[in-house]
Design a protein around this motif. Sequence first.
Motif, mmCIF file in Angstrom:
data_model
loop_
_atom_site.group_PDB
_atom_site.id
_atom_site.type_symbol
_atom_site.label_atom_id
_atom_site.label_comp_id
_atom_site.label_asym_id
_atom_site.label_seq_id
_atom_site.Cartn_x
_atom_site.Cartn_y
_atom_site.Cartn_z
ATOM 1 N N VAL A 1 0.824 -1.211 0.000
ATOM 2 C CA VAL A 1 0.000 0.000 0.000
ATOM 3 C C VAL A 1 0.859 1.261 0.000
ATOM 4 O O VAL A 1 0.553 2.233 -0.707
ATOM 5 N N LEU A 2 1.933 1.257 0.770
ATOM 6 C CA LEU A 2 2.718 2.471 0.956
ATOM 7 C C LEU A 2 3.281 3.061 -0.344
ATOM 8 O O LEU A 2 3.182 4.272 -0.554
ATOM 9 N N PRO A 3 3.855 2.268 -1.248
ATOM 10 C CA PRO A 3 4.370 2.874 -2.486
ATOM 11 C C PRO A 3 3.271 3.542 -3.324
ATOM 12 O O PRO A 3 3.496 4.593 -3.931
ATOM 13 N N ILE A 4 2.097 2.962 -3.343
ATOM 14 C CA ILE A 4 0.986 3.551 -4.090
ATOM 15 C C ILE A 4 0.550 4.848 -3.418
ATOM 16 O O ILE A 4 0.348 5.871 -4.080
ATOM 17 N N TRP A 5 0.410 4.806 -2.093
ATOM 18 C CA TRP A 5 0.035 6.000 -1.338
ATOM 19 C C TRP A 5 1.050 7.122 -1.579
ATOM 20 O O TRP A 5 0.679 8.268 -1.849
ATOM 21 N N GLN A 6 2.322 6.797 -1.502
ATOM 22 C CA GLN A 6 3.357 7.814 -1.671
ATOM 23 C C GLN A 6 3.359 8.400 -3.083
ATOM 24 O O GLN A 6 3.599 9.595 -3.251
ATOM 25 N N ALA A 7 3.070 7.600 -4.082
ATOM 26 C CA ALA A 7 3.014 8.114 -5.456
ATOM 27 C C ALA A 7 1.908 9.153 -5.595
ATOM 28 O O ALA A 7 2.113 10.222 -6.193
ATOM 29 N N VAL A 8 0.745 8.870 -5.038
ATOM 30 C CA VAL A 8 -0.373 9.820 -5.088
ATOM 31 C C VAL A 8 -0.018 11.084 -4.311
ATOM 32 O O VAL A 8 -0.233 12.206 -4.782
ATOM 33 N N GLN A 9 0.529 10.907 -3.122
ATOM 34 C CA GLN A 9 0.861 12.055 -2.279
ATOM 35 C C GLN A 9 1.960 12.924 -2.887
ATOM 36 O O GLN A 9 1.879 14.152 -2.845
ATOM 37 N N GLU A 10 2.988 12.295 -3.446
ATOM 38 C CA GLU A 10 4.075 13.061 -4.056
ATOM 39 C C GLU A 10 3.557 13.939 -5.182
ATOM 40 O O GLU A 10 3.937 15.107 -5.302
#
Length: 142
Positions: free
Chosen positions: A6-15
Amino acid sequence: MTITSVLPIWQAVQERFHKMVKALPEEDLNLKLGNSTIGGLISHNAEVEFMFAEWFFGRPKPQADDAAYTTLSELVDLLTASNENLIAAMQELPEDAWHVSVELAFGTSTPLEAVGRLMYHTGIHAGQISLIQKNAVQSEAL
């Protein structure tokens, strides 16, 4: 599904969202369409992340804060704080809790579904910010 997926997907959206926000001209924060200002949408997005961190991951907002975020720097700091808080909450969630439903007044979701809802929420507001920049009038204040 766990934090590692989940974290890499979340970080891509947030970045992407944070990059867009940081690139905004300060004067655009007061642009308004209907009842929404760009600054208000940014603040709202952060507040929803704090709420979801508490509701679905058991991590309350670090401190009570009723400040009015009026500058781009303040809003970026708020977004950063809400993102860091949510990531910490996700990292602390036990593996077996990711698929356990949480019942709230607006419906039932698992923490995994809640992260998906937050990603969708961020995307909606990113689109609204772009729309406001193209079509809005300057408002008096946030």
